[in-house]
Structure formats: C-alpha cells, structure tokens
Design an enzyme around this catalytic site. Sequence first.
Site, PDB file in Angstrom:
ATOM      1  N   ASP A 359      34.456 -22.005 -37.612  1.00  0.00           N
ATOM      2  CA  ASP A 359      35.121 -20.714 -37.628  1.00  0.00           C
ATOM      3  C   ASP A 359      36.103 -20.703 -38.806  1.00  0.00           C
ATOM      4  O   ASP A 359      36.220 -21.680 -39.534  1.00  0.00           O
ATOM      5  CB  ASP A 359      35.825 -20.415 -36.302  1.00  0.00           C
ATOM      6  CG  ASP A 359      36.865 -21.469 -35.949  1.00  0.00           C
ATOM      7  OD1 ASP A 359      36.956 -22.483 -36.664  1.00  0.00           O
ATOM      8  OD2 ASP A 359      37.581 -21.278 -34.954  1.00  0.00           O
ATOM      9  N   ASP A 619      38.258 -22.225 -31.261  1.00  0.00           N
ATOM     10  CA  ASP A 619      39.583 -22.323 -30.649  1.00  0.00           C
ATOM     11  C   ASP A 619      39.780 -21.375 -29.470  1.00  0.00           C
ATOM     12  O   ASP A 619      40.779 -21.473 -28.765  1.00  0.00           O
ATOM     13  CB  ASP A 619      40.673 -22.048 -31.690  1.00  0.00           C
ATOM     14  CG  ASP A 619      40.580 -20.631 -32.257  1.00  0.00           C
ATOM     15  OD1 ASP A 619      39.552 -19.961 -32.025  1.00  0.00           O
ATOM     16  OD2 ASP A 619      41.530 -20.203 -32.932  1.00  0.00           O
ATOM     17  N   ASP A 623      34.569 -19.161 -27.633  1.00  0.00           N
ATOM     18  CA  ASP A 623      33.833 -20.198 -28.353  1.00  0.00           C
ATOM     19  C   ASP A 623      33.259 -21.264 -27.422  1.00  0.00           C
ATOM     20  O   ASP A 623      32.443 -22.084 -27.857  1.00  0.00           O
ATOM     21  CB  ASP A 623      34.749 -20.896 -29.371  1.00  0.00           C
ATOM     22  CG  ASP A 623      35.181 -19.976 -30.492  1.00  0.00           C
ATOM     23  OD1 ASP A 623      34.319 -19.249 -31.013  1.00  0.00           O
ATOM     24  OD2 ASP A 623      36.376 -19.970 -30.825  1.00  0.00           O
TER      25      ASP A 623
END
Length: 882
Positions: A359, A619, A623
């Site tokens: 990410d 995070d 996810d």
Amino acid sequence: MNKLTSNTVNPLGLTDVQVAENRQKYGDNVLTPPKRVSPWKLYIDKYRDPIIQILIVAAVVSLVLAFFENDFVETIGIILATFIATTVGFYFEMDAAKKFKVLTAANENQYVKVRRNGKVMEVPRREVVVGDIVLIEAGDEIPADGELIEAVNLQVDESSLTGEQLTTKSTASPSASEHRKTNTTSEHGQESSEAQGAAHPLNAYPAHVVLRSSMVMNGYGEFVVTQVGDDSEIGKVATSSTERTSIKTPLNLQLEKLAKLISRVGTGVALAAFAIFLVHDILTDSIWQGNNYVAMAHVVLKYFMMAVTLIVMAVPEGLPMAVTLALALNMRRMLKSNNLVRKLHASETMGAVTVICTDKTGTLTQNQMSVRECTLAEDINRDQFYQAIAVNTTAHLDDAKGVGNPTEVALLKWLKEQGEDYTALRKRAPITKMLPFSTENKYMMTLVDNKYLYVKGAPEIVMDMCEIPEAKRQEINEKVVGFQEKGMRVLALAMGERDDFAYSGLIFQGIFAIEDPIREDVPAAVSSCRKAGIEVKVVTGDHSATAIEIGREIGIWHEGEKNEDQWHITGADFAALSDDEAYEFVKNLRVMSRARPSDKQRLVNLLQKRGEVVAVTGDGTNDAPALNHAHVGLSLGSGTSVAKEASDITLLDDSFHSITSAVMWGRSLYKNIQRFLFFQLVVNLSALLLVLGGAFIGTEIPLTVTQILWVNLIMDSFAAMAMASLPPSREVMRDKPRSRSEFIISKPMMQSITGCGLVFFAVMFVFLIWCERHGMGQGVDVHELTLFFTTFVMLQFWNLFNAKCYGSRHSAFRYLWRDRGLLIVLVFILVGQWGIVTFGGRMFRTQPLSLGEWGTILCLTGIFVFGGGELFRAFKRLRSRE
C-alpha cells in the site's frame, strides 16, 4: 470488587492521581500467562528421546559388565557424553524459548486511545486501568471489559468469546447518552430499544457491554473500563492468546523428510557394521571357542554400542534445534531492524517472496500528512465549514501529536492553524448519527443535531452528491487532477440541511490537497528488491494520478517501456475483468488505484495462482483479507489490531526498507541452514563410511562410542550455533528468489556433500590403514588411534570455515571478525579436543599428543581443507570475472 458503571463517569476522564489509585486497587491490565512447565520437567523430557533411551540401556548393560571387570571408565564416559549432549540441547531450546517471549511482550504494549485529564492520549494496553474512558473505532481491539457511554453505528466481533462475528452495540442507559448529548442509533439509523441494559436475545452479553479481545468492525464509541486483566471475561475463562511456536513450517517438513531418509541409511550402515564386526570377531577371536560368556557379552555390547552410536551420528537430531535456534536468533535480530515476526513460517518464507503488493500511506510515504492547499467554494459559510472538519472525523489532537487517521489529523491541525478549537466546535454540535469512512464507500457522513449533514471523501464521489454548475465542476476537476499528478491526496467536503443521510442535492464546500512525502529510503529499497528479482506492485485507494506519480517516485514506473498500457488499472476496471483476463493482466500490473479490499484479495489470489510467492502490506481492517491470504502478511506498527492479527510480520517503523531487510534475513536464514546441512552431512557420510570401511578390512573400531558422541556434539549443537549465528549477507539480494517447493538439498549441494565426504573418507581410510601397519605390536595401538581421532576432528574443524562460505565465492577471511559466534565455537572445539586427548585416557581411548604432533595435524589438515577451500573459491572468483 466494586464494579464501576457508566453512570458514575466523569466525561473528562481520570486524573493522574485516580489512575495511580485505580491501578493500585484493581491491578494492571495484564493476563496472567499460562503456567509454565518446570525447566526440570522439560529437561527430563530430553531423556525420553528414543536415541537417548537406547544409550541409557547400553550404559546400564555396560555398568553391569563393569562390576564383573571392575572397570567403570567406559561406562562413566558414556554417561558423561550422553549427559553433555542432552544438556547442551536443552540449553539451546530454553534460549530459543526466551527469545520467543519478545512476541507476547510486544502485544501488551499496543497503544490505545484514552481520555485523561480532559485530553485524548495514547497509552500502552497494559496501562489501561479501571475507570479509564477508552475511545474505539473500526479496526481497534478492545483492551478491557467496559460499559459504553457513547456508540455510533458500533458493531463488534465477539467471536473470540461468544462465536458472534457481528454484534450491534448501544449505550448503557438514557442517562449515559444524555450526559454525552447524543442519541445512539443502530446500524440502520433506528434508535435502540428501551431495554438498553439488557442483553439482546441473540447475544450472550448485554448490548452496552464490550469485552476485551473483541474487534471493532464498524462505527466508533467510548466506554468506561469496568474490569481489567484476569478479572475480564477472557481472563476468567483462561483463554489468553499465546504465541504458537510449534507450527511446522514448510522448511521443517522438508527437514523431517531428509532426517527420515538419513536415519534409514544410517540404521542400515549401523546394522551392517554390527554384523560384519561381530562375525569377523567370531571367526578370528579364540574367546568364542571357550566358556567365558562375560567376555563374549562384552564383545557383543561393544559392537552394539558401536551400532547405536553410528545411529546417533547418522540421525540428524540437531536439525530441529538448528532450525529453531536459527529462527529464534533471526526473530530477535529482525526485531532490532523493526520487523516483529509474529508467525514462525514468515522468517523463512520471506526469503522466497517473488512479488510484494504494497500500500502507499505509511509504507512508501512518511505518514505525516499536512494540508498543502485548501480551495473553498464561493459564498461558503465558514462556521459550518469549520464545524464540518471538527465533527465529521474520529481523530483527536493531543497537544502537537495527532491521534487517529493521519489524513483527519492533518485537517484538525489545519483547523487549529485557523485559530479554531475543534473540541469547542464538537461540544456545540451533538452527533446524531455517523457513517464512518470505509474503503468500499470512500466517504464519511455525519449527521449533527438532526439538522446538518456533513460529507467528506473522494472528490469524484462527493461532487456527484452535489449540485454544481458544469463549468465550475470542470474547474474543480482540473484542480483536483493537478494536485493528484503531484502525488497529493485530495479530499472534498460537502454539506446539506437534512435530518437523515442523503446522497444528492448537497452543497459543495471545498477541497483539501494533503501531502504525504515519500520516505527517503524507499526508492533505494525498491531498487534493491527489483535487483533481487522481486516485483513491487503498488495497491492503493488513492486516485489514479496520485498512484501513478507515487510509482514514478519510487522507481517502478518508467515512461516508454514496453507494455506500459498494462501497468495500471483501477479497482473498478479490475473487478470488471473476467478471471482469465485478470490472470493475464496481473503479470505486467505495477499500480492499482482506487482499490477495494476485494480487489486486493483477488490480486493476491491470482498472483498465487500464477505460482508467485506473495507478500502484502496493509494497515487497515479492510486489508485483513489480503494479509490473511498472502504467503506473508506484513502489517504496519501504526495499523489496526485487525490487520496485525491477520499478518505474519509487523513493520514497527512502517517502512518499506524494513521489508527489504526481512527478505534479506529470510534468504540468509535459508542459506545458513543449508550451510549447517552441508557441514553435518559431510561429517555423517565420512564417519559412516569410515566405520564401515574399517569393518571390511578388519581393523579396530576406528572411533569409539565416546569419541563419536563428541563428534556428534560438534556437528549438531556447536555447528548449529555457529551457522545460526552468522550475520545476514546483502549479497543474497543479488540472487533470484528460490522456489518454495525446491528441496533444500539442491543438486549442486548434493554433489558438494558427496565429493567432500568421499575425499575426507579416502584420506582418513588411507590414514587408518597406515595406523594399522605402523602401530606398536599387532593392529592399531591407542596412540595411533588418538592421532586418527584428532585428525578426523580437525578436518571438521577446518571444514566449518568452508561451511561458512558455502554458496559464495568469498574468502573465509571476509568479515571473519563479525562472525563471533563461529569464532567462539571454533575455540571451544579446539580446547575441547585438546582436553579430551590430554585428559580423556581410557574413557575416550586417547593418549596425550606432543606439541609437534598437534602442530603437524593442525597444519596438514588446515592446508588440505581450509587451503583447498580457499583455492576453490579463488578459482570461482577468477571464472566469474572472465
């Protein structure tokens, strides 16, 4: 214990004095760990090993015969050797167990948000006390039991206690919600029932009660802590989570197969040697023609002990310990480089990773959001605009430090710079209902006082909810694209006078351009990964222009390369592809923008289907599915508890550089275990062939029981410690990723082991024949056998240097001083061998050697093994230059 309730709560939270008093009165928020097994019991368990039990039986038989012969030397030697081998193994296992405790200790230091002295702050979970007001939102793990005093669309996963994966929560009583001036609503905006304090008929616990270890799945709330530590529900039922350290990794399974194969071969050789030696003795020794049955039993026991010790040498019981020790040392060292390994298999699997799906925020960027520019709509009501920023958020400011989502913290800091107090604005605007931000929706809504609706989110989505003239819409879009092309995150705000959530007819308020700079070390780290044959793919919820600009900055997007049209896709377009189309597309994909959780998970699954070994960073709660499906899930230290629970490794500093460190550690770990196997199997092969060769030519047993046990200790425990302690090498990042299914003993490695083992056997076999012909009297005398034993050990001593360099072309002198564990082991082996030879006597069948003999053995073996290895590596270096 007096139970605290939400009706007696000071909305400003506890004072420092009250915190100290409550901690003294109610205790710390720590679960008492499961009762530890006594070290003595663990030590006794070591003697339940089948090999050790065979040795104990042999020692008992030897002891009985010793009483007849009045000679206890050999018996004492067997007992001592067994004791030392067992104790060393026990020590290393205990040392590894201590290192694993780092993991559980770190879990107690996760930070939670509390309100104390009228301010929101973060404290470690273990420091939460009864009476604290704790703030929770989607993704948080509830740190203690408590009663809600505020709940907005709050849904909790209580499956760890009740099996209920999604439970709707509400406040404890009308008085609690009254003093907070909010009306709590359910997920669909309906007010909760009058019986708020009662348990829902489908729920095991009352709706206003939240429990430790539950996960917040939606909404946000505040609760007052009523029970901590062992007094919490999960403490009472004794289900505190402990780190699973007995999971068998793919590497362990490979090593078990290898151990079984070696055991079969070793057992076969041992039985053959026993039969050959015994038959040879029966045919040549006159003792078998008489009636001295004690002497006959002694001969049989001697050959039986030889067979047992051959099995001990052949069975690589040091392999599990070597892996455990290597993993434990790896985990401790990785922690120093900001990688908290939560699951054992991750250490080895990181070395095989071929794709990293990362990410953006926090991992590639600094996660220090700041408002770069703010563009407001004309004729905007600034008071309402400031109120929208203060209310439509779950973030807080604790002095200069922000608590919560970094993007929302940046907005609150901007509001503070305008001279506005967000806490005062919040008090004047009681929240009726809130729809928290989610990756699926990409917006957040808050209804205030049943009158004003505030919306914040992705510009294209928020603007579609607003009535904006086409010309103005075009102007705003151009500004948005300009900001995004510079890699900035853009948020749009809108409002409407509504008494419920609405998705059209809103008034556009303005846009914020928020900047989060790239971490300085990321481009170099990404470059290192790509040189190591690892693809890096950016998967983010940001706008396409922002995502592509990030790709350029970190070095995965270069204009003009082939297949550039297949480098980028949005989440929506990716979802529209068929499975076959997506399967082909992910091969060249480098950036996915506007990605949703389902898109990220699908990408991971398709890459795995293509045979890739995938690591994923994340995070947020959203996810978690991708983290769970990946071969290695990498959560951020600043991430949610849900993400951390789903991950295998937590990046404590949130940096992509830590990922490259983890890959380097994983590859080095695998290489070190291969080096240990190379060393051990060379010793195995040469020792087994020597005893078998000695049986065929009819010599004295070249290595006694106690001598073989000493060699076994060297090659198992000490070699495991030496190889496991070798520091990681950055040169492994030049290699291509290994296949996870590849057997740990590769074809070149098998050729090296066989070649080296046969050379050692040939040299020692010739030496054995020389000893037989030059010994005092008939056969081989003790002095010659001492020379033979010492020479064999010194061959292995020098071969540790070659094992250290296995798989590289470098000299053994390179970074030698860094390899202090290896140097300590080498000194210990040398001193130990001198002590055994000098003082071992009949116990080890040795005689002291002169200084000249020691010098000759060390020089000749050093030149032959170490010198030969250095010449071979120099030749490889020369060929690589050519």
